[in-house]
Write a protein that holds these residues in place. Structure first.
Motif, PDB file in Angstrom:
ATOM      1  N   ALA A 153       0.904  -1.275   0.040  1.00  0.00           N
ATOM      2  CA  ALA A 153       0.093  -0.108  -0.122  1.00  0.00           C
ATOM      3  C   ALA A 153       0.861   1.306  -0.088  1.00  0.00           C
ATOM      4  N   PRO A 154       0.258   2.488  -0.488  1.00  0.00           N
ATOM      5  CA  PRO A 154       1.196   3.683  -0.261  1.00  0.00           C
ATOM      6  C   PRO A 154       1.395   3.924   1.043  1.00  0.00           C
ATOM      7  N   LEU A 155       2.666   4.563   1.472  1.00  0.00           N
ATOM      8  CA  LEU A 155       3.504   4.768   2.688  1.00  0.00           C
ATOM      9  C   LEU A 155       2.507   5.648   3.032  1.00  0.00           C
ATOM     10  N   LEU A 175       6.617  -0.992  -1.724  1.00  0.00           N
ATOM     11  CA  LEU A 175       5.900   0.103  -1.645  1.00  0.00           C
ATOM     12  C   LEU A 175       5.728   0.497  -3.282  1.00  0.00           C
ATOM     13  N   PRO A 176       4.519   1.050  -3.622  1.00  0.00           N
ATOM     14  CA  PRO A 176       4.234   1.292  -4.709  1.00  0.00           C
ATOM     15  C   PRO A 176       5.167   2.271  -5.607  1.00  0.00           C
ATOM     16  N   GLU A 177       5.933   3.012  -4.897  1.00  0.00           N
ATOM     17  CA  GLU A 177       6.968   3.936  -5.428  1.00  0.00           C
ATOM     18  C   GLU A 177       8.118   3.875  -4.435  1.00  0.00           C
ATOM     19  N   LEU A 188      11.482  15.426  -0.017  1.00  0.00           N
ATOM     20  CA  LEU A 188      10.606  14.062   0.093  1.00  0.00           C
ATOM     21  C   LEU A 188       9.110  14.620   0.863  1.00  0.00           C
ATOM     22  N   PRO A 189       8.084  13.775   0.561  1.00  0.00           N
ATOM     23  CA  PRO A 189       7.131  13.970   1.226  1.00  0.00           C
ATOM     24  C   PRO A 189       7.348  13.673   2.828  1.00  0.00           C
TER      25      PRO A 189
END
Length: 449
Positions: free
Chosen positions: A108-110, A180-182, A228-229
């Motif tokens: 899933a996304p972080l 992770l998706p990215e 970065l996010p």
């Protein structure tokens, strides 16, 4: 009392744990300075309240350190989507099946909730750094499956009971990062990481050498990580801190920084669906880059001093904003002037801030607005003076997307008139009509005195 408590907490905590981030100034307080000083407070406030201006400030200094061509710069800013090679055959079908079976955490996304779950693994591993082959020796598949399910269900796990081995947690941590998706370090930052790794020192004659310029590399990573996010930055800090202390215990676990980098680079920086053959000659660069991050992790999450000063003076106020191209941060003089670093690229202007600072409470809203408008006008002028290039056009388009509340018509009109472009006949008609309407509006206004 606050100072005493803070010092006691620092003694109780291990060096790997987070200490009190707010400290008290022991020097005689200045009337214009707050009593409680956190060097990163204004940076975080600036990032939260003015994200676009903050990003432009950081990007301007990154481009001062590394050379990013138009397409790579567009990827870093998010204006262009990086081209990620796609896999075929068995690997593609396996990844598709894995995505279908993804749970709440894995695949899933972080999110901050996901980080809270994974922190259980990180905390457990930090207490077992002595295990030989940690992160290299795989764990037991059945125990990993059970632990994975518990994490996906949001269960709070007591890993100290002995039901699981540190190798189980270590392997599962790599699996989490790999699914992770990215990548944790993000696709858009991929080329910047490669360029930072190529920064080397110059000799006395100004010729480039093969000696890595560690100071510039650390500064560049500090800037890059600020883009970065928040979730990526939080988990990256926890991960690198764990790997840093793992490498420091290599006399027991036999895992050096380069060994750990070889284990983790495919999971945190390789573009998704890319095989080793696709990366060709970049694997060694990526491994060395991650090893550098591990060795210097304790310095990489601090904002450069000129970013801190710029953010602080942005809020505490200043008398003048002028351009400064000497690329040096000078110390305060008798009048209290401080020079913030300027950029070699005119696309973003970091101005030197001179004059005595005043308390935030003394600044009126109108003065704050005037301050911001003067900053933007200076920034617009710098971009307008750039030579014609693809990079300039992209920056102009970004300025046009900004709301008009922070800039006057005088600052925006020259950009719109000089750099409007049309990709179709319909665009020409629309813009011509819009221009005529604007001119008619301007003619109807009374002349300024």
């Amino acid at each position: 009392m606050a100072t005493k408590n803070c010092s006691q907490n620092t003694e109780k905590h291990d060096r790997r744990e987070t200490n009190c981030s707010v400290f008290l100034c022991h020097e005689k307080p200045d009337a214009n300075q707050p009593v409680i000083c956190n060097p990163d407070f204004f940076v975080e406030r600036f990032r939260h309240e003015h994200p676009q201006i903050f990003a432009d400030l950081v990007l301007s200094n990154i481009t001062r350190l590394i050379d990013l061509p138009g397409d790579e710069f567009a990827q870093l800013t998010g204006e262009s989507v990086p081209k990620v090679p796609t896999s075929t055959g068995f690997l593609r079908s396996f990844n598709f099946r894995k995505r279908k079976e993804k749970g709440v955490i894995f695949g899933a996304p972080l999110t901050e909730e996901g980080i809270a779950q994974i922190c259980q693994l990180i905390e457990y591993l930090s207490k077992n750094l002595h295990v030989e082959g940690l992160f290299r020796v795989p764990g037991h598949s059945l125990r990993q499956a059970a632990l994975r399910e518990m994490l996906n269900n949001g269960t709070e796990i007591d890993l100290e009971t002995g039901d699981f081995h540190p190798n189980d947690a270590a392997t599962l941590l790599k699996v989490f990062l790999g699914e992770l998706p990215e990548p944790l370090l993000m696709h858009r930052h991929y080329h910047a990481h490669l360029k930072i790794g190529e920064l080397t020192c110059f000799d006395e004659k100004g010729n480039k050498t093969n000696v890595p310029d560690k100071a510039r590399q650390i500064e560049a990573f500090q800037l890059l990580f600020m883009l970065l996010p928040p979730a990526n930055r939080s988990l990256l800090k926890l991960l690198l801190d764990l790997l840093y202390h793992t490498a420091r215990s290599q006399h027991m676990n036999k895992m050096s920084a380069i060994n750990l980098a070889t284990m983790f680079a495919p999971h945190i920086i390789w573009p998704k669906n890319v095989t080793a053959s696709d990366l060709q000659g970049n694997i060694e660069k990526l491994n060395n880059g991650v090893a550098f991050l591990i060795r210097h992790s304790q310095k990489l999450f601090k904002a450069p001093v000129y970013i801190k000063e710029y953010a602080r003076l942005f809020y505490t106020g200043s008398k003048t904003l002028q351009s400064n191209d000497d690329l040096n941060l000078s110390s305060g003089n008798k009048t209290g002037s401080i020079a913030a670093i300027a950029t070699s690229s005119p696309s973003h202007s970091v101005r030197s801030i001179a004059g005595e600072t005043s308390s935030t409470s003394d600044i009126k809203p109108s003065e704050n607005q005037s301050y911001t408008e003067s900053c933007l006008r200076e920034l617009y002028k710098q971009v307008n003076s750039m030579p014609e290039s693809a990079k300039k056009k992209k920056l102009i388009r970004r300025f046009e997307k900004q709301p008009d509340s922070n800039s006057s018509a005088e600052t925006r009109t020259p950009f719109i008139k000089r750099h409007w472009r049309s990709r179709s006949a319909g665009g020409i008609v629309k813009r011509k009509a819009s221009t005529e309407k604007e001119n008619g509006t301007l003619q109807s206004l009374p002349p300024r005195s």
